[in-house]
Write an enzyme that holds these catalytic residues in place. Structure first.
Site, PDB file in Angstrom:
ATOM      1  CE1 TYR A 178     -56.245 -24.005  33.741  1.00 56.03           C
ATOM      2  CE2 TYR A 178     -57.122 -22.821  35.628  1.00 56.03           C
ATOM      3  CZ  TYR A 178     -56.741 -23.998  35.031  1.00 56.03           C
ATOM      4  OH  TYR A 178     -56.864 -25.175  35.715  1.00 56.03           O
ATOM      5  CE  LYS A 186     -58.466 -26.868  38.202  1.00 55.58           C
ATOM      6  NZ  LYS A 186     -58.818 -28.277  38.502  1.00 55.58           N
TER       7      LYS A 186
HETATM    8  P1  NAD Z   1     -56.151 -35.602  32.516  1.00 56.37           P
HETATM    9  O1  NAD Z   1     -56.826 -35.256  31.236  1.00 56.37           O
HETATM   10  O2  NAD Z   1     -55.175 -36.696  32.493  1.00 56.37           O
HETATM   11  O3  NAD Z   1     -57.220 -35.871  33.662  1.00 56.37           O
HETATM   12  C1  NAD Z   1     -58.506 -35.268  33.694  1.00 56.37           C
HETATM   13  C2  NAD Z   1     -59.480 -36.370  34.028  1.00 56.37           C
HETATM   14  O4  NAD Z   1     -60.804 -35.835  34.225  1.00 56.37           O
HETATM   15  C3  NAD Z   1     -59.582 -37.421  32.927  1.00 56.37           C
HETATM   16  O5  NAD Z   1     -59.306 -38.705  33.462  1.00 56.37           O
HETATM   17  C4  NAD Z   1     -61.032 -37.334  32.502  1.00 56.37           C
HETATM   18  O6  NAD Z   1     -61.575 -38.577  32.073  1.00 56.37           O
HETATM   19  C5  NAD Z   1     -61.677 -36.865  33.799  1.00 56.37           C
HETATM   20  N1  NAD Z   1     -63.053 -36.377  33.592  1.00 56.37           N
HETATM   21  C6  NAD Z   1     -63.458 -35.371  32.770  1.00 56.37           C
HETATM   22  N2  NAD Z   1     -64.806 -35.310  32.806  1.00 56.37           N
HETATM   23  C7  NAD Z   1     -65.249 -36.274  33.658  1.00 56.37           C
HETATM   24  C8  NAD Z   1     -66.515 -36.721  34.102  1.00 56.37           C
HETATM   25  N3  NAD Z   1     -67.664 -36.137  33.676  1.00 56.37           N
HETATM   26  N4  NAD Z   1     -66.595 -37.737  35.005  1.00 56.37           N
HETATM   27  C9  NAD Z   1     -65.469 -38.334  35.449  1.00 56.37           C
HETATM   28  N5  NAD Z   1     -64.222 -37.967  35.061  1.00 56.37           N
HETATM   29  C10 NAD Z   1     -64.123 -36.957  34.167  1.00 56.37           C
HETATM   30  O7  NAD Z   1     -55.449 -34.210  32.960  1.00 56.37           O
HETATM   31  P2  NAD Z   1     -54.708 -33.764  34.302  1.00 56.37           P
HETATM   32  O8  NAD Z   1     -53.941 -32.557  33.923  1.00 56.37           O
HETATM   33  O9  NAD Z   1     -54.021 -34.924  34.947  1.00 56.37           O
HETATM   34  O10 NAD Z   1     -55.919 -33.263  35.208  1.00 56.37           O
HETATM   35  C11 NAD Z   1     -56.180 -33.729  36.544  1.00 56.37           C
HETATM   36  C12 NAD Z   1     -56.493 -32.548  37.444  1.00 56.37           C
HETATM   37  O11 NAD Z   1     -55.316 -31.762  37.624  1.00 56.37           O
HETATM   38  C13 NAD Z   1     -57.541 -31.575  36.883  1.00 56.37           C
HETATM   39  O12 NAD Z   1     -58.364 -31.118  37.935  1.00 56.37           O
HETATM   40  C14 NAD Z   1     -56.697 -30.437  36.357  1.00 56.37           C
HETATM   41  O13 NAD Z   1     -57.406 -29.219  36.276  1.00 56.37           O
HETATM   42  C15 NAD Z   1     -55.644 -30.408  37.446  1.00 56.37           C
HETATM   43  N6  NAD Z   1     -54.432 -29.641  37.130  1.00 56.37           N
HETATM   44  C16 NAD Z   1     -53.726 -29.900  35.999  1.00 56.37           C
HETATM   45  C17 NAD Z   1     -52.594 -29.162  35.732  1.00 56.37           C
HETATM   46  C18 NAD Z   1     -51.813 -29.420  34.468  1.00 56.37           C
HETATM   47  O14 NAD Z   1     -51.016 -28.551  34.090  1.00 56.37           O
HETATM   48  N7  NAD Z   1     -51.954 -30.562  33.828  1.00 56.37           N
HETATM   49  C19 NAD Z   1     -52.157 -28.160  36.626  1.00 56.37           C
HETATM   50  C20 NAD Z   1     -52.903 -27.931  37.783  1.00 56.37           C
HETATM   51  C21 NAD Z   1     -54.044 -28.678  38.024  1.00 56.37           C
END
Ligand code: NAD
Length: 259
Positions: free
Chosen positions: A158, A165
């Site tokens: 990570y 984070k």
């Molecule tokens: P995802 O890829 O579906 O969403 C990430 C989003 O960030 C995308 O829509 C992307 O277009 C957007 N993004 C990236 N760069 C950008 C920019 N410059 N301007 C505007 N938007 C931008 O993936 P996800 O897993 O749904 O991620 C959403 C959040 O959840 C993130 O913060 C991720 O770290 C967090 N998260 C995810 C997990 C997991 O296991 N998937 C676990 C904990 C936290």
């Protein structure tokens, strides 16, 4: 107390596709009666997001492009939202990015550019967005962001995203302190691993999922819907006394010691 979100408007940032955690949040808020506004990173996401949202029955949504690395774009987006709807009641920040190269191997190899990129998109963006959104929350409101255990503890691969984070978690608390006087609450959901577009970039993600299935108290991974319903709680009056908090929606994995 009425916990319906009828008559309330929420901005959802970060729907990329139907697997996005932001999409789970959108559905929970929609089911609770909220009006939704979607922002997407660039033109490429416009049609897919619009097509997805079209499946939400009776949803009269609005859409704006917003690249969170650009302060002017962020301000312009919220100026437009103010012009189009006036007041908003909350916002879900579901945005993160790091170079794939930095999500494997050793953290010590992280480049300066990779470090700054991850922090810019994944942590600073919350500050920029909160600053632009708060003036639209004239009735008070809620802001939530999505974080992960890798910001509290070392999680293999990570790497720089964990450090980003940690910065996001601290930013959330400082924002909660600043915005509380405007009746705006700021909280984070620490989601367990979910297979999404972003998660694809993390090295050996399958073994992270397997570990949860084997060891987490609930012995299963979590879903976008479960994160969505916690977002509904944090963005509704149900959580009116809660701010500056990180809620883990991770099948209880975070309580475990080393095994
Ligand atoms: P995802 O890829 O579906 O969403 C990430 C989003 O960030 C995308 O829509 C992307 O277009 C957007 N993004 C990236 N760069 C950008 C920019 N410059 N301007 C505007 N938007 C931008 O993936 P996800 O897993 O749904 O991620 C959403 C959040 O959840 C993130 O913060 C991720 O770290 C967090 N998260 C995810 C997990 C997991 O296991 N998937 C676990 C904990 C936290």
């Amino acid at each position: 107390m009425n916990f319906s979100l009828e008559g309330r408007t929420y901005v959802i940032m970060g729907v990329a596709n139907k697997r996005s955690i932001a999409w789970g949040i959108a559905r929970s808020l929609h089911n609770a009666g909220a009006r939704l506004i979607f922002t997407y990173a660039n033109e490429r996401f416009k049609k897919p997001v619009e097509d997805l949202v079209a499946t939400l029955e009776g949803q009269n949504a609005l859409f704006y492009e917003c690249d969170v690395t650009n302060d002017e774009a962020v301000q312009h987006t919220f100026d437009q939202i103010k012009q189009d709807v006036g007041t908003i009641h909350g916002l879900a920040h579901c945005i993160a990015f790091a170079d794939k190269e930095d999500l494997k191997g050793e953290f010590v190899e992280t480049s300066r550019d990779g470090y700054l990129l991850a922090h810019n998109i994944s942590a600073y963006s919350l500050v920029a967005v909160a600053r632009a959104a708060q003036p639209l929350m004239t009735d008070g409101g809620g802001i939530i962001t999505l974080t992960y255990l890798g910001g509290e503890r070392v999680v293999q691969n990570y790497n720089v995203m964990g450090v980003a984070k940690a910065s996001l978690d601290a930013s959330m608390k400082y924002l909660a302190n600043d915005l509380g006087k405007h009746r705006v609450r700021v909280n984070a959901i620490s989601a367990g691993p979910i297979r999404t577009l972003s998660a694809k970039g993390i090295g050996d993600f399958n073994s992270v999922l397997k570990d949860i299935e084997e060891k987490a108290p609930l012995r299963r991974t979590v879903t976008q819907e479960e994160v969505g319903d916690t977002a509904y709680y944090l963005l509704s009056d149900l959580s009116r006394g809660v701010t500056g908090e990180v809620i883990h929606v991770d099948s209880g994995y975070n309580i475990l010691g080393l095994s």
